[in-house]
Design a protein around this motif. Structure first.
Motif, short mmCIF file in Angstrom:
data_model
loop_
_atom_site.label_atom_id
_atom_site.label_comp_id
_atom_site.label_asym_id
_atom_site.label_seq_id
_atom_site.Cartn_x
_atom_site.Cartn_y
_atom_site.Cartn_z
N PHE A 66 -0.47 -11.71 -3.52
CA PHE A 66 -0.45 -10.45 -2.79
C PHE A 66 -0.43 -9.25 -3.75
N ARG A 68 1.24 -5.31 -3.62
CA ARG A 68 2.10 -4.38 -2.90
C ARG A 68 2.14 -3.05 -3.64
N ASP A 98 2.24 -0.37 1.20
CA ASP A 98 0.98 -1.00 1.59
C ASP A 98 0.91 -2.38 0.96
N SER A 100 -1.24 -6.13 0.70
CA SER A 100 -2.47 -6.91 0.94
C SER A 100 -2.22 -8.35 0.51
N ASP A 123 2.75 -3.86 6.23
CA ASP A 123 2.83 -2.44 5.88
C ASP A 123 3.99 -1.81 6.65
#
Length: 369
Positions: A66, A68, A98, A100, A123
């Motif tokens: 991920f 962040r 945020d 992902s 988020d």
């Protein structure tokens, strides 16, 4: 930078060390030696030690599973009440987070089936305020014993929640309120850090530290945001354990996810000594753990319980070398586990099983505390 295995890939070869993880966090802070108020500019004060602080920082965490990104703005006031005591009040702190995830890691979270864990990787927005009390009786330039105490209490989301309720704002499909299309967090979080520096002589020092806190999410949040949760392990914590790989409590989920909790108790004892000029040494003992505040069926023995929390205190020890250039300190610490609460009860003392390959090495900038 760190070499770590992919949490979402069980087939990763753990014997291959590649720097595949990094975190960077630049920060800019401006201190104005006056009290500044909105729409009123500078306000005169009888206290010549009053000041205003503006801070902004950006933190980027990039792992194989991920990414962040955290953008934070804060503004507050401070007062030097006397020579040793300082108060700070941050009226506004806003964190935009945020996240992902890779498809494989998202599926891994779904397979684990922990709604709170999934929520921590979404988020979110954190509008908060904070009050800090700082006591420090250190006399700079003198090798005399001194104490340091910092107590913070932070609250988040209350003002926004009150506005949404007063305006009869429609919540989202999950019954939660949003700001700018992002659900905001709501919690209260007191935290304390106490240290005592004891100078044995000109070249040796004993440092004692105990810190801890509790975070309580409510109303618009079921769990603390990942960034505000407590964690165990790492170069400034329990150095025998990897960052966010300790606990919570007596629960151990291996390397599947990073572990966080709502309660933390931590203690450190460090003996510091001179070796040669800029080379310093240290021997340390770290103890502590994190816990969940409430029981979860998916995480047995992870919640705090007075009858067993002492048995779930992790212990580590080790040695360190510091390159002290006065204006810049590079620290190398190696820690080994003495007690691991993630193992079955009755089999948690592990010092006799220690091998060199199990030493957890840490690199840090500055002293750990």
């Amino acid at each position: 930078v760190e070499a770590t295995r992919n949490l979402a890939d069980d087939q990763t070869d753990n014997t291959v060390f590649v720097f595949n993880t990094y975190e960077i966090g630049p920060e800019v802070s401006i201190t104005v030696p006056k009290i500044l108020l909105p729409f009123r500019g500078c306000k005169k004060t009888k206290n010549a030690n009053a000041f205003t602080v503006f801070t902004t920082n950006y933190n980027l965490q990039n792992r194989p599973e991920f990414r962040r990104a955290i953008l934070k703005f804060s503004a507050g006031w401070g007062w030097k009440l006397n020579r040793f005591v300082e108060m700070r009040y941050y009226l506004a702190e806003i964190n935009f987070v945020d996240v992902s995830l890779t498809d494989a890691f998202r599926q891994s979270l779904i397979n684990i089936g922990d709604p709170g864990l999934i929520d921590s990787y979404e988020d979110h927005l954190i509008p908060s305020g904070r009050i800090s009390f700082i006591y420090n009786d250190q006399k700079f330039g003198k090798s005399k014993n001194f104490s340091f105490l910092r107590f913070d209490i932070e609250t988040a989301g209350n003002l926004m929640y009150g506005i949404d309720k007063a305006r009869n704002t429609n919540p989202n499909s999950e019954g939660k309120f949003e700001l700018l299309g992002i659900r905001y967090a709501q919690y209260i979080k007191p935290e304390a850090d106490l240290r005592y520096y004891h100078y044995l002589n000109k070249t040796t020092t004993m440092v004692y530290r105990i810190n801890g806190g509790i975070g309580i999410p409510y109303t618009n949040s079921e769990v603390l945001p990942f960034e505000e949760s407590f964690y165990g392990g790492g170069p400034n914590d329990l150095r025998a354990f990897r960052t966010r790989k300790l606990g919570p409590g007596g629960f151990d989920e291996g390397d599947k996810v990073e572990q966080t909790g709502e309660i933390k108790i931590n203690a450190n004892l460090e003996y510091r000594f001179d070796i040669f000029k800029s080379f310093k040494g240290a021997a340390f003992i770290d103890a502590g753990n994190i816990w969940l505040s409430s029981k979860e069926d998916s995480k047995p023995n992870a919640h705090f319980e007075a009858s067993r929390f002492l048995d779930e205190i992790a212990i580590g020890t080790g040695l360190g070398i510091r390159l002290d250039f006065q204006f810049f300190i590079i620290r190398f610490d190696g820690g080994i586990k003495v007690k691991d609460p993630g193992r079955p009860k009755g089999n948690r003392w592990v010092l006799d099983e220690t091998k060199f390959r199990k030493v957890n090495f840490n690199i840090g900038i500055g002293y750990p505390f």
